[in-house]
Design a protein around this motif. Structure first.
Motif, short mmCIF file in Angstrom:
data_model
loop_
_atom_site.label_atom_id
_atom_site.label_comp_id
_atom_site.label_asym_id
_atom_site.label_seq_id
_atom_site.Cartn_x
_atom_site.Cartn_y
_atom_site.Cartn_z
N THR A 199 -7.46 -25.18 -18.35
CA THR A 199 -7.64 -26.16 -17.27
C THR A 199 -6.30 -26.52 -16.66
O THR A 199 -5.25 -26.44 -17.31
N TRP A 200 -6.35 -26.97 -15.40
CA TRP A 200 -5.14 -27.37 -14.67
C TRP A 200 -5.12 -28.88 -14.52
O TRP A 200 -6.12 -29.48 -14.13
N SER A 201 -4.00 -29.48 -14.81
CA SER A 201 -3.84 -30.93 -14.70
C SER A 201 -2.59 -31.25 -13.89
O SER A 201 -1.57 -30.55 -14.01
N ARG A 202 -2.67 -32.28 -13.08
CA ARG A 202 -1.53 -32.69 -12.25
C ARG A 202 -0.71 -33.72 -13.01
O ARG A 202 -1.22 -34.76 -13.41
N ARG A 203 0.56 -33.43 -13.21
CA ARG A 203 1.43 -34.29 -13.99
C ARG A 203 2.76 -34.49 -13.24
O ARG A 203 3.15 -33.68 -12.40
N TRP A 204 3.44 -35.58 -13.58
CA TRP A 204 4.74 -35.91 -12.99
C TRP A 204 5.83 -35.28 -13.85
O TRP A 204 6.08 -35.69 -14.97
N PHE A 205 6.49 -34.23 -13.33
CA PHE A 205 7.52 -33.50 -14.06
C PHE A 205 8.90 -33.99 -13.64
O PHE A 205 9.10 -34.45 -12.51
N SER A 206 9.84 -33.87 -14.56
CA SER A 206 11.22 -34.22 -14.26
C SER A 206 12.15 -33.39 -15.14
O SER A 206 11.76 -32.94 -16.22
N ILE A 207 13.36 -33.15 -14.60
CA ILE A 207 14.42 -32.47 -15.36
C ILE A 207 15.47 -33.51 -15.70
O ILE A 207 16.10 -34.09 -14.81
N TYR A 262 5.54 -34.02 -8.63
CA TYR A 262 4.26 -33.59 -9.19
C TYR A 262 4.15 -32.08 -9.24
O TYR A 262 4.57 -31.38 -8.31
N LEU A 263 3.58 -31.56 -10.33
CA LEU A 263 3.24 -30.16 -10.48
C LEU A 263 1.91 -30.06 -11.22
O LEU A 263 1.55 -30.95 -11.99
N TYR A 264 1.20 -28.97 -10.95
CA TYR A 264 0.01 -28.67 -11.75
C TYR A 264 0.44 -27.86 -12.97
O TYR A 264 1.25 -26.93 -12.85
N LYS A 265 -0.12 -28.21 -14.12
CA LYS A 265 0.21 -27.53 -15.37
C LYS A 265 -1.06 -26.95 -15.98
O LYS A 265 -2.07 -27.66 -16.10
N ARG A 266 -1.00 -25.69 -16.34
CA ARG A 266 -2.17 -25.07 -16.97
C ARG A 266 -2.13 -25.30 -18.47
O ARG A 266 -1.10 -25.09 -19.13
N PRO A 297 12.02 -19.51 -25.88
CA PRO A 297 11.77 -18.66 -27.05
C PRO A 297 10.49 -19.02 -27.80
O PRO A 297 9.86 -18.14 -28.40
N SER A 298 10.08 -20.29 -27.76
CA SER A 298 8.92 -20.70 -28.54
C SER A 298 7.61 -20.65 -27.76
O SER A 298 6.55 -20.44 -28.33
N LYS A 299 7.67 -20.86 -26.45
CA LYS A 299 6.43 -20.90 -25.67
C LYS A 299 6.76 -20.72 -24.20
O LYS A 299 7.92 -20.69 -23.80
N SER A 300 5.70 -20.56 -23.41
CA SER A 300 5.85 -20.49 -21.96
C SER A 300 4.91 -21.49 -21.33
O SER A 300 3.85 -21.82 -21.89
N CYS A 301 5.28 -21.97 -20.15
CA CYS A 301 4.50 -22.98 -19.45
C CYS A 301 4.27 -22.50 -18.02
O CYS A 301 5.23 -22.22 -17.30
N LEU A 302 3.00 -22.41 -17.62
CA LEU A 302 2.65 -21.97 -16.27
C LEU A 302 2.44 -23.20 -15.40
O LEU A 302 1.63 -24.07 -15.72
N LEU A 303 3.18 -23.27 -14.30
CA LEU A 303 3.16 -24.43 -13.41
C LEU A 303 2.80 -23.99 -12.00
O LEU A 303 2.97 -22.83 -11.63
N GLU A 345 0.62 -13.11 -10.46
CA GLU A 345 -0.62 -12.55 -10.97
C GLU A 345 -1.77 -13.55 -10.97
O GLU A 345 -2.93 -13.18 -11.09
N GLN A 346 -1.46 -14.84 -10.85
CA GLN A 346 -2.50 -15.86 -10.89
C GLN A 346 -3.28 -15.90 -9.58
O GLN A 346 -2.79 -15.54 -8.51
N ASP A 347 -4.54 -16.35 -9.68
CA ASP A 347 -5.35 -16.51 -8.48
C ASP A 347 -4.84 -17.67 -7.64
O ASP A 347 -5.01 -17.68 -6.42
N ARG A 348 -4.22 -18.64 -8.28
CA ARG A 348 -3.67 -19.77 -7.54
C ARG A 348 -2.34 -19.40 -6.90
O ARG A 348 -1.61 -18.55 -7.38
N ARG A 349 -2.02 -20.10 -5.80
CA ARG A 349 -0.77 -19.85 -5.10
C ARG A 349 0.36 -20.71 -5.68
O ARG A 349 0.11 -21.66 -6.41
N PHE A 350 1.58 -20.36 -5.33
CA PHE A 350 2.79 -21.15 -5.63
C PHE A 350 2.98 -21.38 -7.13
O PHE A 350 3.42 -22.44 -7.55
N CYS A 351 2.62 -20.39 -7.95
CA CYS A 351 2.76 -20.53 -9.40
C CYS A 351 4.12 -19.97 -9.84
O CYS A 351 4.64 -19.01 -9.26
#
Length: 767
Positions: free
Chosen positions: A283-291, A272-276, A335-341, A323-329
């Motif tokens: 908003t932040w949502s908790r999702r099940w991530f996998s590689i 699980y990770l939080y995704k902005r 090249p196309s986008k960025s994802c903050l977790l 730089e985020q107010d949240r910890r552990f980010c």
């Protein structure tokens, strides 16, 4: 017995586990409904049977009375008497059948519904309650602001307790699920077998029909007997495993941080990770991530289609986001986008970042290893890579492969012996094959830090460190008792499970090292361990980084509060003639690490760490110095790198407030200053004379170190200015230019100063 759910899977609390829970709950609800209906039908049947028997007895009595009335007619009287007796026997057998059905079917099924299913529902309620509590605690922990420490501590403590309770209830729930699955089979089968036995005894007249089922009943009875035995054995093992797992502290996620590059299902890592969100609300949502399949994906529910975050990991990079107010980010940039977790803990954050980085390296490796040899892969990578410091093409990977594999013993994997390994563990100083490197990654960076000899960039100090150790030296330590133990060392064709078991026994459990105090270190130690490779160096000149010359009195600092004699006494008391020997046998591992760091004896340093030496051990008798300070005072770049790779604190100071950066600055070790700054050394830390490293360098008139320290300071200020500009403070400035223009101009002027050091590498700064 079929185990419905695994205990380790419930600790992950994955969507897969939740989906399995839903399936089980649906099955149990359906089973309860059908059993309740069956019990009602059984009650109706029993009541009807008792009524039938009562009326049948009246009928038989009537026949008997009729027989007494017709006793004068012998034929009729005997017939009625005999038939009435037979019917009476049949009715008695029927009553016994009803009572047997009452005991074997109705009571057992009713007990199963009222007791076992009810117990299952009670455990499920506790599980759902603890799950809701954990979800609330996770949200509160994630929302705890970085600046409010008391709220962070309260949220962390609440999350710790909630996770402990949830994991305990989840384990109990999984146990109850598996138990009810077992009892469902045994209870129903036993009831049916008892009913069939009663029917067989009752239906004397239908024996021919029931004979067809005799073999089936016998077979079913045998299977049931074996099933009962297996169920009892598996239940016992399951309860023991449940008890063993429950004794562990399951409050933290360390046990489920599992990086498996060779997983059979293709999932390298998941959790699980939080995704902005990228919308305006952020908003932040908790999702099940996998590689998996060289992609980073996430999903909310197990059966829904995964959403792809990164199409190809080879095209992305990962970096922490402070730089985020949240910890552990952390941020995954493509090249196309960025994802903050956001992870739940710092350890999870580091684990995910390491997993992404290793997956990137593995993706490149998989693409090349089928068609190119290791040296060809090295050439292709070095031809396409760019040196970020000097702007020229780098061949550090090729250099690392050539020099590290040239060390005796490094031509084969340290753990399985596969030839031409092109991976390495930089904190252990060994070479590995691709399979063993994946297993080392799964151990965690606190045990082994894996890097590719062909795909990654290699600093000169890392190459020198690898050349100072090697497979032969490390195996003398970690396989010292291999002849005394029956465990067989794996070979290149061994299964992955055998290799993983061996590596964990070797590096995590340390089963094969000499146990203290029996560890013998009787041979006296010389200052430098590089002498053991002198023959190789003479045969192949220039293939290894040479040791830097000792600082002379001309480089001693001035105006630092210490006179030259004190500096010489403190810094060079261990610099004796190369042929001087010192017997370090019998020292405590921490003291051994301290002395061997000053002597630059890398195998002994590795031996001390293997025997549990604290890498930040403090020598109170010598101004509370640490092994890292000792290595800095003798200007050993490789020794400092070795200690830092094994967790040394770059900011731990001695009793007069001087850390490794202070000592390197005082003694004029420019390369060490650059290394410590790269590892996050605090250039503002002051000693008891209220002097920071910049002041000491200025007093010493050492222009190179002053430039390094000021560039590090300006780099930090520029990062802070970047954060200021990105936060929106540039709006509303006079003239419409805003602070963003000022920052841009400052950056341009700063590049000229930074270019002064653009061609430097740590291996050549003292030349």
């Amino acid at each position: 017995m079929t185990v419905k759910l695994d205990f380790e899977e419930c600790l992950k609390d994955s969507p897969r586990f939740r989906a399995a829970i839903e399936d089980v709950e649906g099955d149990v609800n359906e089973l309860e409904t059908r059993l309740e209906k069956l019990v009602k039908q059984c009650n109706s049947m029993l009541e009807a049977g008792r009524t039938y028997c009562q009326h049948s007895k009246s009928f038989v009595n009537g026949l008997r009375e009729l027989g007494h009335h017709c006793s004068e007619d012998k034929t009729m009287g005997d017939c009625l008497e005999k038939f009435s007796k037979k019917l009476s026997i049949i009715l008695n057998a029927h009553e016994e059948l009803i009572e047997a059905t009452q005991k074997s079917v109705r009571m057992k099924l009713q007990s199963f519904v009222k007791d076992d299913v009810k117990r299952f529902k009670d455990v499920r309620k506790e599980f759902e309650r603890s799950s809701e509590t954990l979800e609330t605690a996770l949200g509160r922990n994630a929302q705890a602001p970085r600046g409010k420490q008391h709220e962070v501590e309260e949220a962390s403590l609440a999350l710790l307790n909630a996770r402990r309770i949830f994991r305990s209830e989840a384990l109990d729930y999984v146990l109850q699920i598996n138990v009810i699955e077992s009892r469902k089979k045994t209870e129903i089968l036993m009831a049916m077998l008892s009913l069939m036995e009663a029917q067989a005894l009752f239906f004397q007249q239908g024996h021919q029909s029931l004979t067809e089922l005799e073999e089936y009943r016998r077979q079913l009875s045998d299977e049931h007997t074996q099933l009962v035995l297996n169920s009892a054995r598996e239940k016992r093992d399951m309860e023991q495993r449940h008890a063993a797992i429950k004794k562990k502290d399951v409050s933290y996620d360390d046990l489920i941080m599992d990086f498996s590059p060779d997983a059979p299902n293709g999932i390298v890592m998941e959790g699980y990770l939080y995704k902005r969100a990228s919308n305006a609300f952020k908003t932040w949502s908790r999702r099940w991530f996998s590689i998996q399949k060289n992609q980073l994906v996430y999903q909310k529910k197990y059966k829904e289609q995964p959403t792809v975050v990164v199409e190809d990991l080879r095209l992305c990079t990962v970096k922490p986001c402070a730089e985020q107010d949240r910890r552990f980010c952390f941020e995954v940039v493509s090249p196309s986008k960025s994802c903050l977790l956001q992870a739940d803990s710092e350890r999870q954050q580091q684990g995910w970042m390491s997993a992404v980085q290793n997956s990137i390296a593995s993706a490149f490796q998989e693409r090349r290893e089928d068609t190119l040899s290791p040296r060809e892969r090295c050439s292709s990578v070095s031809a396409g890579s760019v040196n970020l410091v000097g702007g020229e093409q780098s061949n550090s990977g090729c250099k690392a492969l050539e020099e590290v594999q040239a060390i005796p013993g490094n031509g084969h994997c340290c753990d399985c012996g596969e030839p031409a390994p092109d991976w390495a563990s930089i904190n252990l100083g060994i070479t590995l094959c691709i399979t063993c490197s994946g297993i080392h990654r799964s151990l965690g960076v606190h045990f082994s830090k894996v890097r590719s000899l062909t795909l990654d960039s290699w600093e000169p100090e890392l190459i020198k460190l690898m050349c100072e150790l090697g497979n032969t030296a490390i195996n003398r330590i970690y396989e010292a008792r291999i002849d005394e133990i029956t465990i067989k060392k794996p070979h290149p064709s061994s299964p992955r499970q055998d290799k993983e078991s061996w590596i964990r026994s070797k590096y995590v459990e340390k089963k094969f090292i000499h146990k203290l105090p029996e560890t013998g270190r009787a041979p006296p130690l010389r200052r430098s361990s590089a002498r053991r490779n002198r023959a190789t160096t003479q045969e192949k000149p220039g293939t290894r980084p040479v040791l830097k010359p000792k600082p002379s009195r001309a480089t001693l600092p001035r105006l630092t509060g210490l006179n030259p004699s004190e500096i010489m006494k403190n810094s060079f008391d261990s610099h004796k003639d190369d042929e001087d020997e010192e017997d370090l046998s019998g020292l405590h591992p921490g003291a051994l690490l301290y002395r061997s760091a000053a002597l630059q004896h890398f195998p002994v340093m590795a031996d001390a760490l293997a025997h549990g030496a604290d890498v930040n051990w403090v020598n109170v008798a010598e101004d509370s110095r640490t092994p890292l300070i000792q290595a800095a005072t003798v200007n050993s770049l490789a020794a400092c790198e070795f200690l830092l790779q094994n967790g040394a604190n770059v900011n731990q100071a001695d009793s007069i407030g001087r850390g490794p950066l202070h000592h390197a600055t005082i003694l004029g070790h420019t390369g060490l200053v650059c290394l410590f700054l790269k590892r996050g050394a605090d250039y503002n830390a002051k000693d008891i004379h209220q002097k920071d490293p910049i002041t000491i360098a200025v007093d010493s008139a050492n222009a190179d170190i002053v430039t390094l320290l000021r560039i590090a300071k300006m780099n930090k200020e520029m990062r802070e200015m970047d954060g200021f500009a990105q936060s929106g403070h540039s709006e509303g400035c006079v003239g419409g230019g805003g602070s963003g223009d000022l920052i841009g101009q400052t950056k341009k002027s700063f590049q000229a100063l930074k270019h002064h050091l653009s061609g430097w590498t740590l291996g050549g700064q003292n030349e």
